[in-house]
Design a protein around this motif. Structure first.
Motif, PDB file in Angstrom:
ATOM      1  N   GLY A   1     -34.555  47.610 -20.010  1.00 49.79           N
ATOM      2  CA  GLY A   1     -33.691  46.445 -20.041  1.00 49.79           C
ATOM      3  C   GLY A   1     -32.212  46.804 -20.109  1.00 49.79           C
ATOM      4  O   GLY A   1     -31.364  46.085 -19.577  1.00 49.79           O
ATOM      5  N   LEU A   2     -31.906  47.922 -20.767  1.00 47.02           N
ATOM      6  CA  LEU A   2     -30.527  48.384 -20.852  1.00 47.02           C
ATOM      7  C   LEU A   2     -30.059  49.066 -19.570  1.00 47.02           C
ATOM      8  O   LEU A   2     -28.852  49.167 -19.325  1.00 47.02           O
ATOM      9  CB  LEU A   2     -30.378  49.368 -22.021  1.00 47.02           C
ATOM     10  N   GLY A   3     -31.006  49.571 -18.785  1.00 45.61           N
ATOM     11  CA  GLY A   3     -30.647  50.291 -17.569  1.00 45.61           C
ATOM     12  C   GLY A   3     -30.186  51.709 -17.833  1.00 45.61           C
ATOM     13  O   GLY A   3     -29.242  52.193 -17.207  1.00 45.61           O
ATOM     14  N   VAL A   4     -30.888  52.393 -18.774  1.00 42.36           N
ATOM     15  CA  VAL A   4     -30.524  53.779 -19.077  1.00 42.36           C
ATOM     16  C   VAL A   4     -31.507  54.729 -18.409  1.00 42.36           C
ATOM     17  O   VAL A   4     -32.536  54.319 -17.870  1.00 42.36           O
ATOM     18  CB  VAL A   4     -30.496  54.032 -20.601  1.00 42.36           C
ATOM     19  N   ARG A   5     -31.188  56.009 -18.475  1.00 43.35           N
ATOM     20  CA  ARG A   5     -32.027  57.021 -17.851  1.00 43.35           C
ATOM     21  C   ARG A   5     -33.421  57.018 -18.455  1.00 43.35           C
ATOM     22  O   ARG A   5     -33.593  56.915 -19.670  1.00 43.35           O
ATOM     23  CB  ARG A   5     -31.387  58.412 -18.009  1.00 43.35           C
TER      24      ARG A   5
ATOM     25  N   PHE B   1     -39.406  65.510 -33.299  1.00 40.72           N
ATOM     26  CA  PHE B   1     -38.907  66.799 -33.749  1.00 40.72           C
ATOM     27  C   PHE B   1     -37.404  66.949 -33.564  1.00 40.72           C
ATOM     28  O   PHE B   1     -36.880  68.046 -33.621  1.00 40.72           O
ATOM     29  CB  PHE B   1     -39.644  67.936 -33.019  1.00 40.72           C
ATOM     30  N   VAL B   2     -36.722  65.854 -33.300  1.00 38.79           N
ATOM     31  CA  VAL B   2     -35.268  65.875 -33.230  1.00 38.79           C
ATOM     32  C   VAL B   2     -34.756  64.690 -34.035  1.00 38.79           C
ATOM     33  O   VAL B   2     -35.502  63.788 -34.376  1.00 38.79           O
ATOM     34  CB  VAL B   2     -34.751  65.796 -31.778  1.00 38.79           C
ATOM     35  N   LEU B   3     -33.492  64.686 -34.320  1.00 41.18           N
ATOM     36  CA  LEU B   3     -32.913  63.560 -35.031  1.00 41.18           C
ATOM     37  C   LEU B   3     -32.416  62.485 -34.073  1.00 41.18           C
ATOM     38  O   LEU B   3     -32.607  61.302 -34.313  1.00 41.18           O
ATOM     39  CB  LEU B   3     -31.751  64.031 -35.912  1.00 41.18           C
ATOM     40  N   VAL B   4     -31.779  62.907 -32.977  1.00 41.98           N
ATOM     41  CA  VAL B   4     -31.151  61.949 -32.073  1.00 41.98           C
ATOM     42  C   VAL B   4     -31.384  62.367 -30.625  1.00 41.98           C
ATOM     43  O   VAL B   4     -31.243  63.540 -30.280  1.00 41.98           O
ATOM     44  CB  VAL B   4     -29.623  61.866 -32.312  1.00 41.98           C
ATOM     45  N   ARG B   5     -31.734  61.391 -29.792  1.00 41.06           N
ATOM     46  CA  ARG B   5     -31.788  61.596 -28.348  1.00 41.06           C
ATOM     47  C   ARG B   5     -30.902  60.549 -27.695  1.00 41.06           C
ATOM     48  O   ARG B   5     -30.949  59.375 -28.058  1.00 41.06           O
ATOM     49  CB  ARG B   5     -33.224  61.501 -27.820  1.00 41.06           C
ATOM     50  N   ILE B   6     -30.089  60.973 -26.731  1.00 41.47           N
ATOM     51  CA  ILE B   6     -29.137  60.091 -26.075  1.00 41.47           C
ATOM     52  C   ILE B   6     -29.564  59.857 -24.634  1.00 41.47           C
ATOM     53  O   ILE B   6     -29.782  60.800 -23.875  1.00 41.47           O
ATOM     54  CB  ILE B   6     -27.720  60.691 -26.110  1.00 41.47           C
ATOM     55  N   HIS B   7     -29.690  58.583 -24.255  1.00 42.17           N
ATOM     56  CA  HIS B   7     -30.083  58.200 -22.899  1.00 42.17           C
ATOM     57  C   HIS B   7     -28.907  57.469 -22.267  1.00 42.17           C
ATOM     58  O   HIS B   7     -28.611  56.319 -22.630  1.00 42.17           O
ATOM     59  CB  HIS B   7     -31.330  57.320 -22.928  1.00 42.17           C
ATOM     60  N   PRO B   8     -28.214  58.099 -21.315  1.00 38.90           N
ATOM     61  CA  PRO B   8     -27.009  57.486 -20.743  1.00 38.90           C
ATOM     62  C   PRO B   8     -27.326  56.350 -19.785  1.00 38.90           C
ATOM     63  O   PRO B   8     -28.382  56.314 -19.145  1.00 38.90           O
ATOM     64  CB  PRO B   8     -26.354  58.660 -20.010  1.00 38.90           C
TER      65      PRO B   8
ATOM     66  N   PRO C   1     -24.089  49.846 -21.936  1.00 37.24           N
ATOM     67  CA  PRO C   1     -24.118  50.829 -23.020  1.00 37.24           C
ATOM     68  C   PRO C   1     -25.192  51.883 -22.830  1.00 37.24           C
ATOM     69  O   PRO C   1     -26.219  51.646 -22.189  1.00 37.24           O
ATOM     70  CB  PRO C   1     -24.408  49.971 -24.257  1.00 37.24           C
ATOM     71  N   ASP C   2     -24.946  53.060 -23.402  1.00 38.21           N
ATOM     72  CA  ASP C   2     -25.976  54.081 -23.513  1.00 38.21           C
ATOM     73  C   ASP C   2     -26.968  53.655 -24.597  1.00 38.21           C
ATOM     74  O   ASP C   2     -26.729  52.716 -25.365  1.00 38.21           O
ATOM     75  CB  ASP C   2     -25.368  55.430 -23.895  1.00 38.21           C
ATOM     76  N   LEU C   3     -28.092  54.368 -24.669  1.00 45.32           N
ATOM     77  CA  LEU C   3     -29.066  54.179 -25.737  1.00 45.32           C
ATOM     78  C   LEU C   3     -29.089  55.427 -26.602  1.00 45.32           C
ATOM     79  O   LEU C   3     -29.309  56.533 -26.098  1.00 45.32           O
ATOM     80  CB  LEU C   3     -30.459  53.909 -25.162  1.00 45.32           C
ATOM     81  N   VAL C   4     -28.857  55.257 -27.892  1.00 41.40           N
ATOM     82  CA  VAL C   4     -28.960  56.349 -28.862  1.00 41.40           C
ATOM     83  C   VAL C   4     -30.222  56.091 -29.688  1.00 41.40           C
ATOM     84  O   VAL C   4     -30.329  55.083 -30.391  1.00 41.40           O
ATOM     85  CB  VAL C   4     -27.720  56.428 -29.761  1.00 41.40           C
ATOM     86  N   HIS C   5     -31.191  56.997 -29.580  1.00 43.30           N
ATOM     87  CA  HIS C   5     -32.518  56.834 -30.190  1.00 43.30           C
ATOM     88  C   HIS C   5     -32.635  57.829 -31.343  1.00 43.30           C
ATOM     89  O   HIS C   5     -32.578  59.040 -31.139  1.00 43.30           O
ATOM     90  CB  HIS C   5     -33.590  57.095 -29.122  1.00 43.30           C
TER      91      HIS C   5
END
Length: 218
Positions: free
Chosen positions: A55-59, A67-74, A85-89
């Motif tokens: 819905g956001l249109g991110v990658r 196993f990570v703290l943050v994943r960024i989807h531009p 906006p990007d998505l910060v998960h």
């Protein structure tokens, strides 16, 4: 701490409906929005977040950040919301306090991204005066399931290969509870499948779409 302004409940029967609900919500989110996502292992958090990303249109390629703290989807310039906006998960399961949230500097991306924090309750409320809380509940079992302990990592790019243990794409019925807090969410957003009367009953059937499998690099 003030309570929610409103609450909506929706029963979904399939993973496709969970995905579609996430996509409908993602389409109305804007930069600066904060979502707190809660649900035991297998409740559908990854499927819901994949829908948000659509819905956001991110990658594509959203998987559980176990196993990570943050994943960024531009945001994708050629996607449905170019310039959005990007998505910060974020996975806050191993973080014990708001101070540890501050250590990963989410403030640096809050203004330009939609931030989704799994296991974020009582940890991230200080980041914004408004937020959505989304709870996903399974209809059977799993209440005590939590992610296996593993080595913590820092921010990584979404293209990095990570094993996904949150396999929640089955068609077990679930209940999704959405609560709005703060001035940004003074009124509930208009979403397919949630009525506007305040009863919480489904208004229309959610569309049946097929969630896309996560992309993995060799």
């Amino acid at each position: 701490m003030s309570g929610p302004v409103w609450e909506r409940r929706l029963d979904v029967s399939t993973a496709a409906q969970t995905h579609a609900l996430g996509a409908a919500l993602g389409a109305v989110l804007e930069a600066g929005d904060l979502l707190v996502l809660t649900g035991e292992l297998g409740a559908g958090k990854t499927t819901f977040t994949q829908g948000l990303g659509e819905g956001l249109g991110v990658r594509a390629g959203i998987i559980s950040p176990t196993f990570v703290l943050v994943r960024i989807h531009p945001n994708l310039p050629a996607g449905p919301r170019p310039g959005g906006p990007d998505l910060v998960h974020v996975d806050a399961y191993r973080l014990e306090s708001a101070a540890e949230i501050d250590d990963i500097d989410l403030e640096n991306t809050m203004d330009t991204a939609v931030t989704v924090v799994e296991w974020g309750r009582a940890r991230v409320e200080h980041l914004s005066d408004s937020r959505l809380e989304v709870e996903l509940h399974r209809t059977r079992g799993g209440a005590g399931d939590t992610p296996d302990a593993g080595p913590a990592a820092t921010v990584v790019d979404a293209a990095a290969p990570v094993l996904d243990f949150d396999t929640d794409d089955d068609d077990e019925p679930r209940t999704v509870v959405i609560r709005g807090f703060g001035p940004r969410w003074a009124e509930p957003p208009a979403l397919p499948g949630i009525d506007s009367s305040g009863t919480g009953e489904p208004e229309t059937a959610l569309p049946e779409t097929t969630p896309q499998p996560p992309e993995r690099n060799a």
